[in-house]
Design an enzyme around this catalytic site. Structure first.
Site, PDB file in Angstrom:
ATOM      1  N   ASN A   1      52.585 -27.048  51.521  1.00  0.00           N
ATOM      2  CA  ASN A   1      53.485 -27.839  50.674  1.00  0.00           C
ATOM      3  C   ASN A   1      52.716 -28.345  49.459  1.00  0.00           C
ATOM      4  OD1 ASN A   1      52.085 -29.548  52.519  1.00  0.00           O
ATOM      5  ND2 ASN A   1      53.560 -31.187  52.221  1.00  0.00           N
TER       6      ASN A   1
ATOM      7  N   GLU B   1      53.256 -31.200  46.456  1.00  0.00           N
ATOM      8  CA  GLU B   1      54.087 -32.311  45.980  1.00  0.00           C
ATOM      9  C   GLU B   1      53.825 -32.584  44.498  1.00  0.00           C
ATOM     10  OE1 GLU B   1      53.384 -35.513  48.772  1.00  0.00           O
ATOM     11  OE2 GLU B   1      54.541 -34.457  50.316  1.00  0.00           O
TER      12      GLU B   1
ATOM     13  N   GLU C   1      57.178 -23.683  53.825  1.00  0.00           N
ATOM     14  CA  GLU C   1      57.906 -22.465  54.223  1.00  0.00           C
ATOM     15  C   GLU C   1      58.435 -21.710  53.022  1.00  0.00           C
ATOM     16  OE1 GLU C   1      58.190 -25.553  55.204  1.00  0.00           O
ATOM     17  OE2 GLU C   1      59.877 -25.755  56.557  1.00  0.00           O
TER      18      GLU C   1
END
Ligand code: THU
Length: 127
Positions: A44, A46, A57
């Site tokens: 991930n 951010e 994903e």
């Protein structure tokens, strides 16, 4: 769980180490297996403008798609946390788009759950 899925989960666990998650603190990694046997992983990422963040994903699937892959057999998601969580709704829809029969494995350090996208997204929208 098969050895193959376990290996995929291990790749996801490694990918979680690259997570850029200074805001949520959730370090997530994902690995997707293509029908040709290749594996793509991502974490991930951010952003200070929170909504620009991307889940592990989707990053993994987009990476594979960008390399020309279109069909996937399994996706693993690992979160480095005491809390375990399944793929979010947006990721479920993206996973479904390419492989409506894909196996989904998600885990944290002490629990692993194996399921399918059909189970996670019943009545999925598709054209
Ligand atoms: N996250 C994922 O990477 N996958 C999911 O399916 C749910 C959430 C990330 C997004 C964000 O960086 C952090 O976890 C907290 O929501």
């Amino acid at each position: 769980m098969t050895k193959d899925l376990n290996n995929l989960l291990e790749v996801a666990r490694e990918a979680a180490k690259q997570a850029y998650a200074p805001y949520s603190g959730y370090h997530v990694g994902s690995a997707v297996k293509c029908t040709d046997g290749s594996v793509y992983s991502a974490c991930n990422v951010e952003n200070a403008s929170y909504s620009l963040s991307i889940c592990a994903e989707r990053a993994a699937i987009f990476k594979a798609l960008s390399e020309g892959k279109r069909d996937f057999t399994a996706i693993a998601i690992y979160v480095d946390s005491d809390k375990i969580f399944p793929p979010c709704g947006a990721c479920r829809q993206v996973i479904y788009e390419f492989s409506p029969k894909i196996t989904v494995v998600y885990a944290n350090h002490d629990e692993t759950i194996e399921t399918t996208i059909a189970e996670l997204l019943p009545g999925a929208f598709g054209l």
